[in-house]
Design a protein around this motif. Structure first.
Motif, PDB file in Angstrom:
ATOM      1  N   THR A  28      44.561  43.321  29.360  1.00 22.80           N
ATOM      2  CA  THR A  28      43.669  42.406  30.086  1.00 22.80           C
ATOM      3  C   THR A  28      42.558  43.189  30.775  1.00 22.80           C
ATOM      4  N   TRP A  29      42.935  44.306  31.417  1.00 26.38           N
ATOM      5  CA  TRP A  29      41.951  45.125  32.146  1.00 26.38           C
ATOM      6  C   TRP A  29      40.842  45.593  31.205  1.00 26.38           C
ATOM      7  N   LEU A  30      41.249  46.064  30.012  1.00 25.31           N
ATOM      8  CA  LEU A  30      40.270  46.548  29.026  1.00 25.31           C
ATOM      9  C   LEU A  30      39.401  45.407  28.511  1.00 25.31           C
ATOM     10  N   THR A  82      41.318  53.086  36.097  1.00 22.93           N
ATOM     11  CA  THR A  82      40.652  54.061  36.959  1.00 22.93           C
ATOM     12  C   THR A  82      39.258  53.569  37.299  1.00 22.93           C
ATOM     13  N   PHE A  83      38.904  53.748  38.538  1.00 22.98           N
ATOM     14  CA  PHE A  83      37.541  53.399  38.939  1.00 22.98           C
ATOM     15  C   PHE A  83      37.155  54.220  40.158  1.00 22.98           C
ATOM     16  N   ALA A  84      35.917  54.710  40.138  1.00 24.62           N
ATOM     17  CA  ALA A  84      35.364  55.389  41.318  1.00 24.62           C
ATOM     18  C   ALA A  84      34.730  54.305  42.175  1.00 24.62           C
ATOM     19  N   GLY A  97      39.207  39.348  43.863  1.00 24.07           N
ATOM     20  CA  GLY A  97      38.637  38.287  43.028  1.00 24.07           C
ATOM     21  C   GLY A  97      39.597  37.761  41.968  1.00 24.07           C
ATOM     22  N   ILE A  98      40.711  38.465  41.740  1.00 25.95           N
ATOM     23  CA  ILE A  98      41.692  37.979  40.753  1.00 25.95           C
ATOM     24  C   ILE A  98      43.068  37.886  41.423  1.00 25.95           C
ATOM     25  N   TYR A  99      43.071  37.459  42.687  1.00 26.79           N
ATOM     26  CA  TYR A  99      44.283  37.529  43.518  1.00 26.79           C
ATOM     27  C   TYR A  99      45.522  36.947  42.821  1.00 26.79           C
ATOM     28  N   ALA A 105      51.046  46.311  40.558  1.00 26.46           N
ATOM     29  CA  ALA A 105      50.898  47.441  41.489  1.00 26.46           C
ATOM     30  C   ALA A 105      50.145  47.017  42.745  1.00 26.46           C
ATOM     31  N   CYS A 106      49.197  46.074  42.587  1.00 30.68           N
ATOM     32  CA  CYS A 106      48.418  45.612  43.747  1.00 30.68           C
ATOM     33  C   CYS A 106      49.290  44.782  44.688  1.00 30.68           C
ATOM     34  N   ARG A 107      50.316  44.120  44.140  1.00 31.80           N
ATOM     35  CA  ARG A 107      51.204  43.304  44.975  1.00 31.80           C
ATOM     36  C   ARG A 107      52.196  44.177  45.721  1.00 31.80           C
TER      37      ARG A 107
HETATM   38  S1  SF4 Z   1      44.042  43.912  44.686  1.00 27.71           S
HETATM   39 FE1  SF4 Z   1      43.957  45.185  42.808  1.00 27.71          FE
HETATM   40  S2  SF4 Z   1      42.732  44.019  41.341  1.00 27.71           S
HETATM   41 FE2  SF4 Z   1      42.376  43.134  43.367  1.00 27.71          FE
HETATM   42  S3  SF4 Z   1      40.542  44.182  44.152  1.00 27.71           S
HETATM   43 FE3  SF4 Z   1      42.305  45.365  44.898  1.00 27.71          FE
HETATM   44  S4  SF4 Z   1      42.680  46.973  43.345  1.00 27.71           S
HETATM   45 FE4  SF4 Z   1      41.325  45.390  42.425  1.00 27.71          FE
END
Ligand code: SF4
Ligand code: SF4
Length: 259
Positions: A28-30, A82-84, A97-99, A105-107
């Protein structure tokens, strides 16, 4: 003592990240234009550990069996967004924005997926005030108090275990064969996004019982490690000789923390 934590929405954990993804999450990320790297680390595995060695069994479940020269090894593959700077999904008010469909990993952050690691506030990006709260993150028994966190930890760890072999096939398809050594460092691989997406499409739909290609090359920046592994018959490369820009060696400051 319980560990207390409450997110302050500071947004630090959404900046300059390497975000571990499951395979479907990586696809999905790609597809949405993000970048994904492949991190490989290997551990010599001359014999099976005892069934009651919990740490070794955890490593075993996260890895697939292969070989480097005549040395049996297990390789753990991680897919990392990965993102700078700011995550492409981060809004200006520091909300996601995609909560509703954010990666596991974000949760989880700042909790830990590895059941043998404890949360160290000093190693986390969260500000001091985030830890000065009455909200419990982890109770006395070591359980995550928040159901969303607990569920995400189980799902992320489950994906790590269930996708270990498929990630080996992904490496076979992409010709990825270099790995750092667990506790020393990783080799990062950055295939073309379209190439990685196509390989993910294959391994996500096609199960396979074929053995993994046994041609892994172990990469180290330590002469002593290289000498030891040479005597065990491994295929080796000094980290300084990874000249290809698509591959990079990153040493650990300590296990799990990259230099
Ligand atoms: S919670 Fe995850 S997907 Fe959402 S902005 Fe932060 S790093 Fe990006
Ligand atoms: S760094 Fe910690 S406090 Fe800040 S947004 Fe991320 S989880 Fe919340």
């Amino acid at each position: 003592m319980p560990l207390n934590f409450s997110c302050t929405m500071c947004g630090r954990c959404c900046h300059g990240l390497r975000l571990p993804l499951g395979m479907a999450e990586a696809r999905t990320w790609l597809r949405e234009g993000g970048d994904v790297e492949i991190f490989c680390e290997a551990i010599p595995w001359p014999q099976e550990p005892p069934a009651d060695d919990g740490v070794a069994q955890h490593k075993r479940k996260r890895s697939f069996p292969t070989a480097s020269g005549t040395l049996p090894v297990r390789v753990t593959v991680s897919l990392l967004a990965t993102f700078a700077g700011a995550c492409p999904n981060l809004r200006s008010d520091m909300s996601c924005g995609i909560y509703e469909r954010r990666p596991m990993a974000c949760r989880i952050y700042p909790a830990e997926v590895n059941p043998f690691l404890s949360v160290d506030p000093l190693q986390k990006l969260c500000p001091p005030e985030a830890w000065e709260t009455a909200t419990v993150l982890q109770n006395d028994a070591g359980n995550w108090a928040d159901e969303t966190v607990a569920d995400a930890v189980v799902r992320r760890r489950g994906a790590d275990y269930s996708e270990a072999d498929a990630k080996g096939r992904l490496c076979d398809l992409l010709g990825v064969t270099e790995a750092g050594l667990t506790n020393e460092g990783v080799v990062t691989h950055t295939p073309e996004p379209s190439q990685l997406l196509a390989a993910l499409d294959v391994v996500l739909v096609e199960a396979s019982n074929e053995s993994f290609k046994p041609d892994w090359v172990l990469v180290s920046h330590r002469p002593n490690t290289l000498a030891l592994l040479a005597s065990a018959g491994a295929n080796l490369l000094h980290a300084g000789d990874l000249a290809d820009s698509g591959r990079r060696f990153i040493a650990f400051v300590e296990p799990g923390i990259y230099a």
